[in-house]
Structures are given as structure tokens and as C-alpha cells.
Design a protein around this motif. Sequence first.
Motif, PDB file in Angstrom:
ATOM      1  N   ARG A   1       0.825  -1.218   0.000  1.00  0.00           N
ATOM      2  CA  ARG A   1       0.000   0.000   0.000  1.00  0.00           C
ATOM      3  C   ARG A   1       0.855   1.263   0.000  1.00  0.00           C
ATOM      4  NH1 ARG A   1      -4.631  -2.024   4.263  1.00  0.00           N
ATOM      5  NH2 ARG A   1      -5.906  -3.141   2.742  1.00  0.00           N
ATOM      6  N   ALA A   2       1.967   1.219   0.726  1.00  0.00           N
ATOM      7  CA  ALA A   2       2.854   2.378   0.761  1.00  0.00           C
ATOM      8  C   ALA A   2       3.516   2.593  -0.606  1.00  0.00           C
ATOM      9  CB  ALA A   2       3.920   2.196   1.843  1.00  0.00           C
ATOM     10  N   VAL A   3       3.889   1.499  -1.258  1.00  0.00           N
ATOM     11  CA  VAL A   3       4.550   1.609  -2.562  1.00  0.00           C
ATOM     12  C   VAL A   3       3.586   2.177  -3.611  1.00  0.00           C
ATOM     13  CG1 VAL A   3       5.586   0.297  -4.479  1.00  0.00           C
ATOM     14  CG2 VAL A   3       6.247  -0.212  -2.124  1.00  0.00           C
ATOM     15  N   SER A   4       2.317   1.739  -3.574  1.00  0.00           N
ATOM     16  CA  SER A   4       1.375   2.155  -4.619  1.00  0.00           C
ATOM     17  C   SER A   4       0.622   3.439  -4.275  1.00  0.00           C
ATOM     18  CB  SER A   4       0.371   1.038  -4.923  1.00  0.00           C
ATOM     19  OG  SER A   4      -0.519   0.866  -3.847  1.00  0.00           O
ATOM     20  N   GLY A   5       0.955   4.065  -3.124  1.00  0.00           N
ATOM     21  CA  GLY A   5       0.350   5.359  -2.798  1.00  0.00           C
ATOM     22  C   GLY A   5      -0.973   5.288  -2.071  1.00  0.00           C
ATOM     23  N   MET A   6      -1.388   4.079  -1.657  1.00  0.00           N
ATOM     24  CA  MET A   6      -2.652   3.967  -0.914  1.00  0.00           C
ATOM     25  C   MET A   6      -2.521   4.530   0.496  1.00  0.00           C
ATOM     26  SD  MET A   6      -3.849   0.221  -2.274  1.00  0.00           S
ATOM     27  CE  MET A   6      -5.395   0.055  -1.391  1.00  0.00           C
ATOM     28  N   ILE A   7      -1.300   4.450   1.044  1.00  0.00           N
ATOM     29  CA  ILE A   7      -1.010   5.143   2.298  1.00  0.00           C
ATOM     30  C   ILE A   7       0.310   5.893   2.107  1.00  0.00           C
ATOM     31  CG2 ILE A   7      -2.224   3.499   3.806  1.00  0.00           C
ATOM     32  CD1 ILE A   7       0.517   2.335   4.572  1.00  0.00           C
ATOM     33  N   ALA A   8       0.508   6.949   2.874  1.00  0.00           N
ATOM     34  CA  ALA A   8       1.737   7.752   2.722  1.00  0.00           C
ATOM     35  C   ALA A   8       2.801   7.234   3.681  1.00  0.00           C
ATOM     36  CB  ALA A   8       1.438   9.211   3.018  1.00  0.00           C
ATOM     37  N   PRO A   9       4.009   6.968   3.185  1.00  0.00           N
ATOM     38  CA  PRO A   9       5.089   6.544   4.082  1.00  0.00           C
ATOM     39  C   PRO A   9       5.426   7.657   5.073  1.00  0.00           C
ATOM     40  CG  PRO A   9       5.700   6.238   1.761  1.00  0.00           C
ATOM     41  CD  PRO A   9       4.449   7.057   1.786  1.00  0.00           C
ATOM     42  N   THR A  10       5.898   7.276   6.250  1.00  0.00           N
ATOM     43  CA  THR A  10       6.319   8.275   7.235  1.00  0.00           C
ATOM     44  C   THR A  10       7.812   8.566   7.094  1.00  0.00           C
ATOM     45  OG1 THR A  10       6.534   6.475   8.844  1.00  0.00           O
ATOM     46  CG2 THR A  10       4.511   7.765   8.906  1.00  0.00           C
TER      47      THR A  10
ATOM     48  N   LYS B   1      13.151   7.354 -10.466  1.00  0.00           N
ATOM     49  CA  LYS B   1      12.451   8.583 -10.042  1.00  0.00           C
ATOM     50  C   LYS B   1      11.666   8.327  -8.767  1.00  0.00           C
ATOM     51  CE  LYS B   1      12.149  10.622 -14.609  1.00  0.00           C
ATOM     52  NZ  LYS B   1      11.467  10.483 -15.881  1.00  0.00           N
ATOM     53  N   ARG B   2      11.759   9.280  -7.844  1.00  0.00           N
ATOM     54  CA  ARG B   2      11.095   9.129  -6.550  1.00  0.00           C
ATOM     55  C   ARG B   2       9.572   9.184  -6.704  1.00  0.00           C
ATOM     56  NH1 ARG B   2      14.774  11.153  -2.528  1.00  0.00           N
ATOM     57  NH2 ARG B   2      13.082  11.087  -1.001  1.00  0.00           N
ATOM     58  N   ILE B   3       8.882   8.258  -6.040  1.00  0.00           N
ATOM     59  CA  ILE B   3       7.413   8.233  -6.131  1.00  0.00           C
ATOM     60  C   ILE B   3       6.738   8.304  -4.769  1.00  0.00           C
ATOM     61  CG2 ILE B   3       7.322   7.015  -8.360  1.00  0.00           C
ATOM     62  CD1 ILE B   3       6.645   4.428  -6.715  1.00  0.00           C
ATOM     63  N   GLU B   4       7.518   8.240  -3.668  1.00  0.00           N
ATOM     64  CA  GLU B   4       6.834   8.221  -2.366  1.00  0.00           C
ATOM     65  C   GLU B   4       6.096   9.541  -2.157  1.00  0.00           C
ATOM     66  OE1 GLU B   4      10.698  10.127  -1.195  1.00  0.00           O
ATOM     67  OE2 GLU B   4      10.200   8.449  -2.479  1.00  0.00           O
ATOM     68  N   GLY B   5       4.896   9.424  -1.598  1.00  0.00           N
ATOM     69  CA  GLY B   5       4.098  10.631  -1.350  1.00  0.00           C
ATOM     70  C   GLY B   5       3.201  11.034  -2.505  1.00  0.00           C
ATOM     71  N   LEU B   6       3.373  10.411  -3.667  1.00  0.00           N
ATOM     72  CA  LEU B   6       2.487  10.725  -4.792  1.00  0.00           C
ATOM     73  C   LEU B   6       1.140  10.025  -4.603  1.00  0.00           C
ATOM     74  CD1 LEU B   6       4.834  10.317  -7.927  1.00  0.00           C
ATOM     75  CD2 LEU B   6       4.195  12.436  -6.768  1.00  0.00           C
ATOM     76  N   GLU B   7       0.110  10.533  -5.294  1.00  0.00           N
ATOM     77  CA  GLU B   7      -1.205   9.868  -5.284  1.00  0.00           C
ATOM     78  C   GLU B   7      -1.122   8.579  -6.102  1.00  0.00           C
ATOM     79  OE1 GLU B   7      -3.953  10.800  -3.787  1.00  0.00           O
ATOM     80  OE2 GLU B   7      -3.461  12.827  -3.123  1.00  0.00           O
ATOM     81  N   SER B   8      -2.019   7.626  -5.787  1.00  0.00           N
ATOM     82  CA  SER B   8      -2.010   6.325  -6.490  1.00  0.00           C
ATOM     83  C   SER B   8      -2.108   6.477  -8.003  1.00  0.00           C
ATOM     84  CB  SER B   8      -3.177   5.457  -6.003  1.00  0.00           C
ATOM     85  OG  SER B   8      -2.963   5.063  -4.673  1.00  0.00           O
ATOM     86  N   PHE B   9      -2.979   7.389  -8.470  1.00  0.00           N
ATOM     87  CA  PHE B   9      -3.162   7.515  -9.926  1.00  0.00           C
ATOM     88  C   PHE B   9      -1.897   8.051 -10.593  1.00  0.00           C
ATOM     89  CE2 PHE B   9      -4.473  11.736  -8.488  1.00  0.00           C
ATOM     90  CZ  PHE B   9      -3.968  12.578  -9.474  1.00  0.00           C
ATOM     91  N   GLU B  10      -1.154   8.901  -9.858  1.00  0.00           N
ATOM     92  CA  GLU B  10       0.099   9.421 -10.417  1.00  0.00           C
ATOM     93  C   GLU B  10       1.145   8.313 -10.506  1.00  0.00           C
ATOM     94  OE1 GLU B  10       0.437  13.972  -8.940  1.00  0.00           O
ATOM     95  OE2 GLU B  10       0.322  12.509  -7.321  1.00  0.00           O
ATOM     96  N   ILE B  11       1.158   7.444  -9.491  1.00  0.00           N
ATOM     97  CA  ILE B  11       2.113   6.327  -9.480  1.00  0.00           C
ATOM     98  C   ILE B  11       1.775   5.340 -10.595  1.00  0.00           C
ATOM     99  CG2 ILE B  11       2.925   4.360  -8.108  1.00  0.00           C
ATOM    100  CD1 ILE B  11       2.624   6.190  -5.611  1.00  0.00           C
ATOM    101  N   ALA B  12       0.473   5.113 -10.833  1.00  0.00           N
ATOM    102  CA  ALA B  12       0.063   4.243 -11.945  1.00  0.00           C
ATOM    103  C   ALA B  12       0.527   4.819 -13.281  1.00  0.00           C
ATOM    104  CB  ALA B  12      -1.462   4.064 -11.945  1.00  0.00           C
TER     105      ALA B  12
ATOM    106  N   ALA C   1       1.573  -0.993 -11.469  1.00  0.00           N
ATOM    107  CA  ALA C   1       0.218  -1.550 -11.357  1.00  0.00           C
ATOM    108  C   ALA C   1       0.116  -2.359 -10.073  1.00  0.00           C
ATOM    109  CB  ALA C   1      -0.091  -2.444 -12.555  1.00  0.00           C
ATOM    110  N   HIS C   2      -1.033  -2.269  -9.413  1.00  0.00           N
ATOM    111  CA  HIS C   2      -1.237  -2.932  -8.122  1.00  0.00           C
ATOM    112  C   HIS C   2      -2.478  -3.817  -8.212  1.00  0.00           C
ATOM    113  CE1 HIS C   2      -1.751  -2.278  -3.447  1.00  0.00           C
ATOM    114  NE2 HIS C   2      -1.559  -3.529  -3.780  1.00  0.00           N
TER     115      HIS C   2
END
Length: 241
Positions: free
Chosen positions: A45-54, A63-74, A79-80
Amino acid sequence: MLEIKNLSAGYGKVQVLHGVSISVPKGKVVTLIGSNGAGKTTTMRAVSGMIAPTAGEISLNGKRIEGLESFEIARRGLAHSPEGRRVFATMTVTDNLRLGAFPRYTGSRPKGDVEADLARAMDLFPRLKERREQLAGTLSGGEQQMLAMARATMLQPDVMLLDEPSMGLAPILVAEVFRIIERLKEQGVTMLLVEQFAAAALGVADYGYVLENGRISLHGPADKLRNDPAVKAAYLGGGGH
């Protein structure tokens, strides 16, 4: 391809992951095994943006993706296929698959030949082909699982997350799911697989990580882990639970 460094995440004040690092190289299948509550689904969930890592970093294709919204990561190519399937119950099988390709229709992913990929997904999952005009909510649990996996392939992802694809399935369908994972692997699909059936997961994977209480306790080539006495004792007895 996918790099997770010192990832910490949780829910509210409950910290579940404590500095998890995982590397998923291009074209490889990496599996994350561990007991219930170890933090496997939280990692996904953290990898796919469903929850935000602390804390920590997640990179996709450098390219860094942590903190992005799920649709942006897709859109970036991840794909999740989530635990619990999450299909669109009131839409047909075919429309669910087309939704998986949505970023390709909007120009945020290379479009390619969506129709050819739809045909390929149906060939990969023959049960879906037979039921292509059926509403997803009327499918059996196993068929919904296959639909969730097939929908993830429709993104033409750089990396695919598969969270507990065999959960709740009859043994014959578990074998079918792993046969499909094997075929996706042959096609060069990069995958991070979370799975209760540790023996089956290590059988299909190139590399494995063991998660205990939100920390990686062990990692190595899958065949080495499969023969590791501690892994055998904890995870490979009694059907791999």
C-alpha cells in the motif's frame, strides 16, 4: 527498477514498517513472505500510494514516487493487484480490463495497441474470455482474482504488485494463479509478489525477502531461502502458511 529504501509506514499512530529496504530488478520476480500482521500488505500500500510513508524513499525507474497519489504512481508505470481483489462489480469483465488501461487512453502512458493487449489478457486468463460480458460482481472469487491480475497487466506496467493473489482460493485455482505468474515472468514482467503460500512464492520468484514485525529479517536468492532451515521451519511447513 523498483527500489525501496528504509521505508517506514503505518496507520495513524501505529507504526507497522520499520526501515524496510527491498530491490526489484527489471524482469525479475521478487517475493515478500512473512506471517499475518508482519506488514506485507502495508508495504504494498505504501509503494502504490494507498497510504503515505512516514519515512524512507521509493523509486521507480530512478524517479522518486513516495508521497504521490495512487493515480500518479500508476501513470509512472506501477500496477497494483490488491489484496481482496477490488474489482468494479457493476461493470463487465471487458470494461474492468479497459479501466486497467485508462492511463494509456489519456496519454499519460504510451498507448500501444490496447485491443491487442485485451485479446492477450483474455488468452492468458481463458476463464475471463468465457465471461467477458458478465458483470464482475457475478464472478466467483477465483475469477475475480484473475480479473484483478489481468486488469493490472492492461496498464502494460513497468512493475506489477501482486498482493496475496491466492488468498481464499481452492487449491486448483491457486495452481492456476501461479501458472499465470510463471507465464507473466516468461514475458519479462517485473513483479513484487506478496503471498501466504511461501513455498509456491519462492518456487516462482528469483529473490525473496522475509518480513517479521515490520522489519526484513532475511533475504536472498529464492532457491537459497527455500532450503534455509529457519525459513522452512517458520513458513514452509503445513502447506506454506
